[in-house]
Design an enzyme around this catalytic site. Structure first.
Site, PDB file in Angstrom:
ATOM      1  N   CYS A   1       0.829  -1.196   0.000  1.00 25.12           N
ATOM      2  CA  CYS A   1       0.000   0.000   0.000  1.00 25.12           C
ATOM      3  C   CYS A   1       0.874   1.260   0.000  1.00 25.12           C
ATOM      4  O   CYS A   1       1.657   1.453  -0.918  1.00 25.12           O
ATOM      5  CB  CYS A   1      -1.016  -0.024   1.144  1.00 25.12           C
ATOM      6  SG  CYS A   1      -2.361   1.173   0.904  1.00 25.12           S
TER       7      CYS A   1
ATOM      8  N   HIS B   1      -3.805  -4.602  -0.526  1.00 28.57           N
ATOM      9  CA  HIS B   1      -3.402  -5.244   0.734  1.00 28.57           C
ATOM     10  C   HIS B   1      -3.514  -6.762   0.589  1.00 28.57           C
ATOM     11  O   HIS B   1      -4.612  -7.305   0.702  1.00 28.57           O
ATOM     12  CB  HIS B   1      -4.308  -4.791   1.886  1.00 28.57           C
ATOM     13  CG  HIS B   1      -4.073  -3.393   2.338  1.00 28.57           C
ATOM     14  ND1 HIS B   1      -3.086  -3.059   3.242  1.00 28.57           N
ATOM     15  CD2 HIS B   1      -4.677  -2.231   2.005  1.00 28.57           C
ATOM     16  CE1 HIS B   1      -3.095  -1.756   3.458  1.00 28.57           C
ATOM     17  NE2 HIS B   1      -4.056  -1.224   2.722  1.00 28.57           N
TER      18      HIS B   1
ATOM     19  N   GLU C   1      -2.675  -8.913   2.742  1.00 23.75           N
ATOM     20  CA  GLU C   1      -3.083  -9.468   4.038  1.00 23.75           C
ATOM     21  C   GLU C   1      -4.569  -9.300   4.296  1.00 23.75           C
ATOM     22  O   GLU C   1      -5.105  -9.894   5.232  1.00 23.75           O
ATOM     23  CB  GLU C   1      -2.254  -8.834   5.165  1.00 23.75           C
ATOM     24  CG  GLU C   1      -2.678  -7.450   5.613  1.00 23.75           C
ATOM     25  CD  GLU C   1      -2.233  -6.325   4.674  1.00 23.75           C
ATOM     26  OE1 GLU C   1      -2.488  -5.158   5.011  1.00 23.75           O
ATOM     27  OE2 GLU C   1      -1.658  -6.615   3.601  1.00 23.75           O
TER      28      GLU C   1
END
Length: 202
Positions: A83, A182, A184
């Protein structure tokens, strides 16, 4: 047997623990720290980032992180930006008319997207290059989770996504990888991508 040693650089930005958990899930031995010696010695270094470009650069400067990030890339040691952690790798960030120098390991400027709705928040497909390592084994219609209003223009060979206009969704430049989305927060697709990155560390 432990997995590759990965350091998530703690310079006061967010998404540290979620990145740590996701990397641990794919077998990394993960530490969240601002210890630059650990960051330099690890098999992989993750540079996270949320919020404003200028604030992230100030945080990196406060812990002396620029030298370890640039040094790893120069030495061919893997780095993954996520990011705003991707955005700060570029030459410059332009937010609200404030132009902030970045780390300068990627050429280009991070600018506000020309889009009818900002932030770009939600799931989006991406178009990776044919020789991609990060997206290897993922179907073409795979979606990843984005939260951003700013992005860099894609260079030839970059992974491209579109929100109002095309932008760089990911870069793969030898030891340097980065994603505007992202991983994750991108469910199984993000875990698959992180597992692909982890394999490049061994």
């Amino acid at each position: 047997m432990t997995g590759p040693r990965v350091v998530v650089l703690d310079y006061g930005s967010g998404n540290l623990r979620s990145a740590q958990r996701a990397l641990a899930r794919v077998g990394a031995d993960v530490t969240v720290t601002s210890d630059l010696a650990a960051g330099g010695a690890a098999d992989g270094l993750v540079v996270p980032g949320v919020g404003a470009f200028a604030a992230c650069m100030a945080g990196i400067a406060a812990v002396g992180g620029a030298a370890v990030i640039r040094g790893r890339i120069t030495r061919g040691q893997p780095v993954l930006g996520i990011c705003v952690g991707m955005q700060v790798l570029y030459d410059l960030g332009d937010e609200h008319g404030v132009r902030t120098p970045g780390l300068g390991v990627l050429t280009g400027e991070v600018r506000r997207l020309d889009a009818p709705i900002l932030p770009h928040m939600g799931w989006n497909t991406v178009a990776p290059p044919a020789d991609t390592v990060l997206f290897d084994g993922l179907p073409a219609d795979t979606r990843f989770y984005f939260v951003h209003s700013y992005a860099a223009k894609a260079e030839p060979g970059d992974t491209v996504a579109e929100h109002g206009e095309p932008f760089a969704a990911a870069v793969e430049r030898g030891p340097l990888c980065a994603t505007q989305f992202h991983p994750e927060k991108s469910g199984d697709a993000g875990i698959h991508l992180l597992a692909n990155w982890l394999r490049t560390l061994s």
